[in-house]
Design a protein around this motif. Structure first.
Motif, short mmCIF file in Angstrom:
data_model
loop_
_atom_site.label_atom_id
_atom_site.label_comp_id
_atom_site.label_asym_id
_atom_site.label_seq_id
_atom_site.Cartn_x
_atom_site.Cartn_y
_atom_site.Cartn_z
N VAL A 79 0.83 -1.11 -0.07
CA VAL A 79 0.00 -0.04 -0.04
C VAL A 79 0.88 1.15 0.02
N ARG A 123 1.03 5.48 -0.18
CA ARG A 123 0.12 6.76 0.06
C ARG A 123 1.03 8.00 -0.09
N ARG A 162 1.54 -5.25 2.19
CA ARG A 162 0.38 -5.70 2.46
C ARG A 162 0.21 -6.91 3.51
N GLU A 182 -6.23 -2.80 -4.10
CA GLU A 182 -6.13 -1.89 -3.55
C GLU A 182 -7.31 -0.79 -3.60
#
Length: 196
Positions: free
Chosen positions: A82, A84, A158, A194
């Motif tokens: 993941v 961000r 993950r 995702e």
């Protein structure tokens, strides 16, 4: 090829300079660099994104391991993860132009964190393409972007770590249950989608 290195380093002066100097010596440009406290006292987590060949990626990882104050390095390129990024975007805004910006912010699931008489500040967390999309739409409209501040990529693998990975990270490994093993297998096979 894009490489994402996650490294645990001692929280001491000069560590960031050593890591940056390593990339300079290897003539590899750092695309994104994020450093912050980790779950372990006295250690910082460093996320470095760069573009290099697979062979160069192996060389970077091996060289980072040799650096003083670097405890662990993981290249998670291609692994289920993941990612961000945080962005703060300051936009010029008057009473007449605020409403369209508020609507745009809602569409992108961002939020307004500061409102001044002649500007407003938007906070957005998401994948790089989503942040780029908001900046592009703002720029294409009649909005004047005054300032943009971005955090750089933050990435985490993950699913559950196996006991071998937990041991390498220096954490106490708990026995992996069948359910946890199944979830890890799904993540590795790319079965987890995702979220936006």
């Amino acid at each position: 090829m894009i490489h994402t290195f996650v490294s645990y380093v001692e929280d001491k002066p000069g560590v960031l300079t050593r890591v940056a100097s390593l990339f300079r010596r290897l003539n590899i440009n750092i695309i994104s660099l994020t450093v912050g406290r980790s779950e372990r006292p006295g250690l910082s987590r460093m996320t470095i994104v760069c573009e290099a060949s697979a062979e160069a990626g192996d060389r970077i990882r091996a060289s980072m391991f040799k650096l003083e104050n670097v405890l662990d390095v993981d290249d998670i390129a291609g692994a289920p993860a993941v990612t961000r990024e945080l962005a703060l975007i300051k936009v010029a805004a008057t009473k007449d132009t605020r409403s369209p910006i508020f609507e745009l912010v809602e569409v992108f699931r961002a939020r307004i964190v500061d409102l001044a008489p002649e500007s407003l500040m938007i906070e957005m967390t998401g994948v790089e393409s989503k942040i780029e999309g908001l900046i592009q739409v703002l720029a294409d409209g009649d909005n004047q972007i005054l300032e943009v501040c971005r955090s750089g990529k933050m990435t985490m693998r993950r699913g559950h770590h196996t006991s071998r990975v937990l041991k390498a990270l220096g954490a106490a490994a708990e026995p992996e249950t069948d359910d946890a093993a199944s979830h890890t297998l799904q993540a590795v096979e790319g079965a987890v989608v995702e979220p936006e």
